[in-house]
Design an enzyme around this catalytic site. Structure first.
Site, PDB file in Angstrom:
ATOM      1  N   SER A  60       0.844  -1.192   0.000  1.00 46.94           N
ATOM      2  CA  SER A  60       0.000   0.000   0.000  1.00 46.94           C
ATOM      3  C   SER A  60       0.886   1.252   0.000  1.00 46.94           C
ATOM      4  O   SER A  60       1.651   1.460  -0.933  1.00 46.94           O
ATOM      5  CB  SER A  60      -0.955  -0.035   1.196  1.00 46.94           C
TER       6      SER A  60
ATOM      7  N   ASP B 170      -9.179  -4.177  -6.495  1.00 45.89           N
ATOM      8  CA  ASP B 170      -8.837  -3.275  -5.388  1.00 45.89           C
ATOM      9  C   ASP B 170      -9.697  -2.018  -5.462  1.00 45.89           C
ATOM     10  O   ASP B 170      -9.557  -1.205  -6.376  1.00 45.89           O
ATOM     11  CB  ASP B 170      -7.347  -2.915  -5.466  1.00 45.89           C
TER      12      ASP B 170
ATOM     13  N   HIS C 116      -7.895  -4.875  -1.803  1.00 47.38           N
ATOM     14  CA  HIS C 116      -6.617  -4.354  -1.313  1.00 47.38           C
ATOM     15  C   HIS C 116      -5.877  -5.354  -0.418  1.00 47.38           C
ATOM     16  O   HIS C 116      -4.648  -5.328  -0.338  1.00 47.38           O
ATOM     17  CB  HIS C 116      -6.863  -3.045  -0.554  1.00 47.38           C
TER      18      HIS C 116
END
Length: 921
Positions: free
Chosen positions: A768, A845, A878
Site C-alpha cells: 500500500s 482493489d 486491497h
C-alpha cells in the site's frame, strides 16, 4: 470466571523485547560452543577442497555470478544447506584455502592430543550434567532482549500465515447498567451459559468485599437463534437496549465495503424470548444501519439510503423521515469515502441522550465521478448475466472522489422526534459545499458540537448548535497550515463533560485531542464555546489515545501516551484541573499497553502487547472503590512455542539523519555472526502518522525472513511517520514520497557501511503506502544503494487516490500541480538502474485502484524498461485474499527474495541461449 466476551487470534504488527530474566546459562553457552565447533569443522573440511570467489561490492561481484564456472561441486552445496544462514537461501563468500600435507609423526601427536581433549571434555560434561545445571533451550523463557539464541527450530512461512504466532486476545463489550451500574459486560456464546448474558466483570470472585457489590447476572437471550415465522435464524450481531428489556438482533449480514453491510433486523423481547421484524410491513427489507434510542423507546434505521423511525410504544408503525434517498443521496450512513477516510464506521447517525433529537448526515454524491471495478470470476453485484452473456465480467461502480475531483456534499440535519420534522441550522461563514468536510459530531445535552474542515484539512471550524433554539455559531477557527504548514488528522475520541458545580465543574465542556507544542495532547474546553482550553498534557511526547475514558465522579481523565519512549505505550491519568498526572501502568519496564475501559471507568481490560509474551487482565482503576484483578489471558501456548523456535534477535536503536533521530529495529538471524556478510531487507510502511517500530510482540513475515532465510530485516520509521514530533511529521506536506524515500536510502547507506552487511544485496519492500514508498525509494536511489524491491498494491500517482486522504497531505492538484508531478512514480529510467524489482496488485482493489499499476507499466513499456516482474490477482481487493491469493503473495515475496539474494536475477538480464548443456565431470 469465564473469559469475558469473545476470544480471537489477532495479528500484532511487530517484534518484541523482553526483560532480561536470565542470561545465557553455562550449559547454553556450552551448547553454542559445541554447535560452532561442529560448524567450524564442517566448513573447514569443505573449504579445503573447494574454491569460491568472494564477492566484491560492485554489481558484478555476487558469489552466484553466472561466470562462476568453478562453483559446480554438488557435495559442497549439499553440505552447505545445513546452515540456515549460509544454506540454500544465502550464498556466502569463502576464502581460498590450500591443502597442506602432514607427516605421520605429527599426525600421531595430533591424535593423542585430540583423544586427551575428548576425555577431558567428556569428564567435564559428566560433572556438569550430574550437578543438574543443564537446561535445554526449549525450557528457557523467550527473551526478546537477548543478543543471541540457543537451539531450536526456525520460524516457518506456514506458521506466519496460519496464525500460529498470533497472540490470543479477548475483547470486552462493556455495557452500562439500566441504573448506571459500572463494570458490566455482555457475554455472547460463553460455554456453559445462556447465549446472551449481562455479567458483572467481578462475578466469580471469592473475595467477600468484592462479591458483596457484584451485580447479579441477567440472561437476555437463552438460545443462539431466534424464531421468526417458523424460521430459526442465527444472529449476526446483538445490541441490547439500555434498559435491557429488548435486544436488536441482525441476521443474514452481507458485506458492502470495509465497515458497511446490510442485514435483516429483528426486535427481541427479553421477557417473552420472542422476536418480531424491525419493520413488520417489510420484514425482508435489508437494513444498512439500526440505532437504539438512549431511552430504549425507539430505533432509527436506514434502508435504501432513507432514514426511518420505529417507536416501541405498542404501535408497530414505522415513520419514514426522508424520502429522496437513493443511489446518489445517503441519509444516516456514510458513502464510500466518508466510511473509509472519515468515520471509520458504517454510521452517520447520532441520537441525543434524551432521545428527543436525531442528528444525521445527508450525503449528496451527484457530482462525484464513478469508478468501475471489474470482477472476472465472482459476481459481487449479485446479478446474474442473461443467457449468452455469462462469460462477461461482473462490474461494480462506486462513487470515488479522486484528488481534485468533486467531493460528496455533506450537511448535518436534525430530526425532532416529538414534532416529526427535519431541520438544518445555517451557520455564517461556513465552508462552501465542495470545500466542506464534517469530521465529528458530538451531543452535549441539547447542543451539538461539530468539527468541520476545508477539503485540504488545514483550517478547522468548531461549531456549536442549539437544537432547541435551532441556532448555531462558530466558536473556534484554527488555521494549522499557517501555524506549522501541516494538517488536521481526524479524531473520534472527543468527549462531552457535563457540568457538575458541586464537583468543581461549573459549566459544560469537552475534552479533545489538539495540536500543542510539537505533538498531540489533550485539552479541556469549558464552557463549550471557549476557544482557550486548559492543556491537560504537554511536553516532548505525545498522546496516542486520549481521552481513553473519563471518570466524572473523580474528575480523572485516562489516556495512552509515549511519555516513557516513542516506541512504548503506557496508560496515565490526570485530573481535570491538570494536577496529579501519573502512570496507571508500571513504567519501570519497557511495555506496550492497550486498554478498554468500562462505562464508568471503574474497570478496564488491560492488554499488555509486548515486548514479552502478551497477556490480558481485567483490573480495577483508581476510580474504583474496591481493588480487583483477574487474569483473562496468559498466552501460555505462545510462550511455549517461543521457547521451541529460534526467533530473530531484535536490535533497537535510533539513526540520526539530517539531525533527526529516527527509530529502527534490526531483526538479526538467531545465530548472527558479525564476521559474516548478510543481505538486508528493509521493510517499511512510511505513511503519514504511522508507526512500524514499536515494542509489541510479533512474529510475522519479517521474523520468518530473519529466522528461516537468515537475512537481516530492518525497519526504519522515517520522517512523516508518527511520534517523532509534529515538525518531522508535517515536513512531508505537498511532496509525499520525497523525505520518506530519502530517509530509507540514508538508512540503507548506513547499513551498507556495516562490516556484517553485503552492500551488493540490499532490498526494500512494502504494501500500500509502503509499496508506493518502495517504488519512490528505488526511483530516487536508481540502484546506487538498493539492488531490489518488492511493491504490493502501490499507489503510483496520487491523482488516482481518494480526495480526503490525498488532499490532507498534498492539497489539490489544482493548488499543487508540480507536487503531484514530482510525487508520481515516473522516472522509469532510474528504476532501470536497479537489478530487478517486483510489483503485485489485486485487480478488484477498491482502495488503491489497479490503474496505478497499469499506468506505471505503460510508462515502462514506452521507455523499453524490462527489469521487473508483475503478478496480478483477479477479483482480489486491497488485502489480496480471493481464492487463496494471500498465501501466493507471501510465497512470491519469499521465493523472489531468495532468488534475488542468490544472484539469480543477475542472470536474467542479457540472457544467452545454451545450445548444448555443459557436461558434468
Amino acid at each position: 470466571m469465564d473469559a469475558p466476551a469473545t476470544a480471537s487470534r489477532q495479528p500484532i504488527a511487530e517484534e518484541p523485547r523482553m526483560s532480561q530474566e536470565s542470561s545465557l546459562s553455562t550449559v547454553s553457552t556450552t551448547s553454542l560452543v559445541f554447535d560452532r565447533l561442529h560448524e567450524h569443522n564442517e566448513k573447514s573440511y569443505h573449504s579445503s577442497s573447494q574454491r569460491r570467489r568472494a564477492p566484491s561490492a560492485s554489481r558484478g561481484g555476487y558469489a552466484d555470478h553466472p561466470d562462476d564456472d568453478d562453483d559446480d561441486d554438488e557435495s559442497y552445496k549439499e553440505a552447505d544447506t545445513n546452515d540456515l544462514e549460509t544454506g540454500p537461501f544465502l550464498a556466502p563468500a569463502s576464502v581460498m584455502m590450500r591443502r597442506v600435507g602432514v607427516d605421520r609423526g605429527l599426525k600421531k601427536v595430533i591424535l593423542i592430543l585430540a583423544a586427551a581433549f575428548l576425555f577431558a571434555w567428556g569428564a567435564a560434561l559428566f560433572v556438569f550434567l550430574s550437578n543438574k545445571s543443564y537446561k535445554h533451550a526449549s525450557t528457557i523463557d523467550h527473551d526478546p532482549s537477548a543478543t543471541s539464541r540457543g537451539s531450536g527450530k526456525p520460524v516457518t512461512l506456514d506458521q506466519v500465515i496460519s496464525g500460529f504466532w498470533y497472540p490470543t486476545s479477548h475483547s470486552i463489550s462493556w455495557i452500562e447498567g439500566p441504573n448506571g451500574e459500572d463494570g458490566l459486560l455482555l457475554e455472547q456464546g460463553a460455554r456453559g451459559k445462556d447465549y446472551l448474558v449481562v455479567e458483572d466483570v467481578r462475578s466469580g470472585n471469592k473475595d467477600s468485599q468484592v462479591s458483596a457489590n457484584v451485580v447479579q447476572s441477567r440472561t437476555l437471550m437463552k438460545n443462539p437463534w431466534i424464531n421468526v415465522g417458523g424460521r430459526q435464524l442465527a444472529p449476526s450481531d446483538t445490541r441490547p437496549s439500555k434498559d435491557m428489556k429488548k435486544v436488536l438482533v441482525s441476521t443474514d449480514r452481507q458485506r458492502n465495503w470495509r465497515y458497511s453491510y446490510t442485514a435483516l433486523y429483528w426486535i427481541f423481547d427479553v421477557e417473552t424470548q420472542t422476536a418480531e421484524a424491525l419493520d413488520p410491513e417489510h420484514p425482508d427489507g435489508r437494513v444498512q444501519l439500526a440505532t437504539w434510542s438512549p431511552q430504549s423507546n425507539a430505533i432509527v434505521f436506514t434502508r435504501d439510503n432513507n432514514l426511518f423511525l420505529r417507536k416501541l410504544d405498542g404501535d408497530k408503525k414505522v415513520t419514514q423521515i426522508t424520502n429522496d434517498g437513493g443511489p446518489e443521496y445517503f441519509y444516516g450512513i456514510p458513502d464510500w469515502v466518508y466510511e473509509e477516510e472519515v468515520f471509520a464506521t458504517n454510521s452517520a447517525t447520532w441520537y441525543s441522550e434524551d432521545g428527543k433529537y436525531v442528528a444525521f448526515l445527508r450525503t449528496n454524491e451527484t457530482g462525484v465521478p464513478e469508478y468501475p471495478l471489474q470482477y472476472f470470476l465472482s459476481r459481487p453485484s449479485g446479478k446474474e448475466k442473461p443467457p449468452g452473456e455469462e462469460t462477461y465480467p461482473d462490474e461494480k461502480r462506486i462513487k470515488y472522489p479522486r484528488a481534485g475531483s468533486h467531493n460528496p456534499v455533506v450537511d448535518l440535519l436534525f430530526f425532532d422526534v416529538e414534532r416529526g420534522d427535519v431541520f438544518s441550522v445555517d451557520i455564517d461563514g461556513g465552508f462552501a459545499d465542495d470545500d466542506r468536510l464534517i469530521n465529528m459530531v458530538l451531543w452535549a445535552n441539547d447542543k451539538v458540537l461539530i468539527k468541520e474542515t476545508n477539503r485540504v484539512s488545514d483550517i478547522m471550524r468548531v461549531v456549536l448548535v442549539d437544537v432547541v433554539a435551532r441556532t448555531g455559531k462558530t466558536v473556534n477557527t484554527i488555521d494549522v497550515g499557517e501555524l506549522d504548514g501541516g494538517w488536521f488528522e481526524i479524531s473520534h475520541t472527543t468527549q462531552f463533560i457535563p457540568a457538575d458545580p458541586a464537583n468543581g465543574r461549573p459549566q459544560d465542556g469537552y475534552i479533545d485531542t489538539v495540536v500543542h507544542g510539537n505533538g498531540d495532547h489533550i485539552a479541556y474546553f469549558s464552557p463549550m464555546d471557549n476557544a482557550e482550553p486548559v492543556y491537560l498534557t504537554g511536553g516532548d511526547w505525545e498522546v496516542d489515545d486520549g481521552p481513553s475514558a473519563v471518570d466524572l465522579k473523580n474528575n480523572l481523565v485516562y489516556f495512552v501516551a509515549t511519555k516513557e519512549s516513542s516506541i512504548q505505550r503506557h496508560v496515565y491519568s490526570v485530573h481535570l484541573n491538570r494536577s496529579d498526572l501519573k502512570p496507571f501502568t508500571d513504567t519501570k519496564f519497557e511495555s506496550y499497553y492497550d486498554i478498554s475501559f468500562s462505562s464508568g471507568a471503574g474497570y478496564a481490560l488491560l492488554s499488555y502487547q509486548g515486548p514479552k509474551i502478551p497477556w490480558q487482565k481485567v483490573v480495577s482503576t483508581p476510580s474504583s472503590p474496591v481493588s480487583y484483578e483477574h487474569v483473562v489471558e496468559k498466552n501460555e501456548d505462545l510462550a511455549e512455542n517461543a521457547k521451541k523456535y529460534e526467533l530473530p534477535i531484535l536490535n533497537y536503536g535510533t539513526l540520526k539523519v539530517d539531525g533527526v533521530e529516527l527509530n529502527y529495529v534490526e531483526r538479526r538471524p538467531p545465530h548472527f555472526d558479525e564476521k559474516k556478510k548478510y543481505p538486508v531487507l528493509f521493510q517499511q510502511y512510511s505513511g503519514p502518522g504511522s508507526q512500524s517500530v514499536h515494542k509489541k510482540f510479533a512474529v510475522d513475515f519479517q521474523s520468518y525472513v530473519a529466522s528461516a532465510l537468515g537475512y537481516l530485516v530492518v525497519t526504519v520509521d522515517g520522517r512523516g511517520t508518527g511520534f517523532i514530533g509534529r515538525k518531522n511529521r508535517v515536513l512531508i506536506r505537498d511532496h509525499l514520497g520525497y523525505w520518506e524515500a530519502h530517509d530509507q536510502i540514508a538508512a540503507a547507506q548506513a547499513w551498507a557501511a556495516k562490516k556484517y552487511v553485503d552492500p551488493a544485496r540490499i532490498a526494500i519492500w512494502g504494501w500500500s503506502y509502503g509499496g508506493f514508498n518502495t517504488l519512490k525509494t528505488l526511483e530516487m536511489d536508481a540502484g546506487r544503494t538498493f539492488s531490489y524491491g518488492m511493491a504490493v498494491a502501490p499507489v503510483t500517482d496520487w491523482r488516482f487516490y481518494d480526495s480526503i486522504y490525498t488532499e490532507r497531505y498534498m492539497r489539490t492538484p489544482q493548488l499543487n500541480p508540480s507536487g503531484y508531478d514530482q510525487t508520481a512514480v515516473s522516472n522509469v529510467s532510474a528504476l532501470a538502474g536497479n537489478v530487478r524489482w517486483l510489483m503485485m496488485h489485486g485487480v478488484g482493489d477498491d482502495n488503491v485502484h489497479y490503474q496505478n499499476t497499469l499506468t506505471l507499466l505503460d510508462k515502462l513499456d514506452l521507455n523499453g524498461i524490462e527489469n521487473y516482474d508483475v503478478h496480478v490477482f483477479p477479483d482480489s481487493d486491497h488485502g489480496i485474499y480471493f481464492h487463496g491469493a494471500n498465501r501466493i503473495v507471501y510465497d512470491k515475496l519469499s521465493n523472489w527474495l531468495i532468488n534475488a539474494f542468490n544472484g539469480e536475477w543477475l542472470k536474467v538480464a542479457g540472457a544467452k541461449p545454451i545450445v548444448e548443456p555443459k557436461a558434468r565431470v
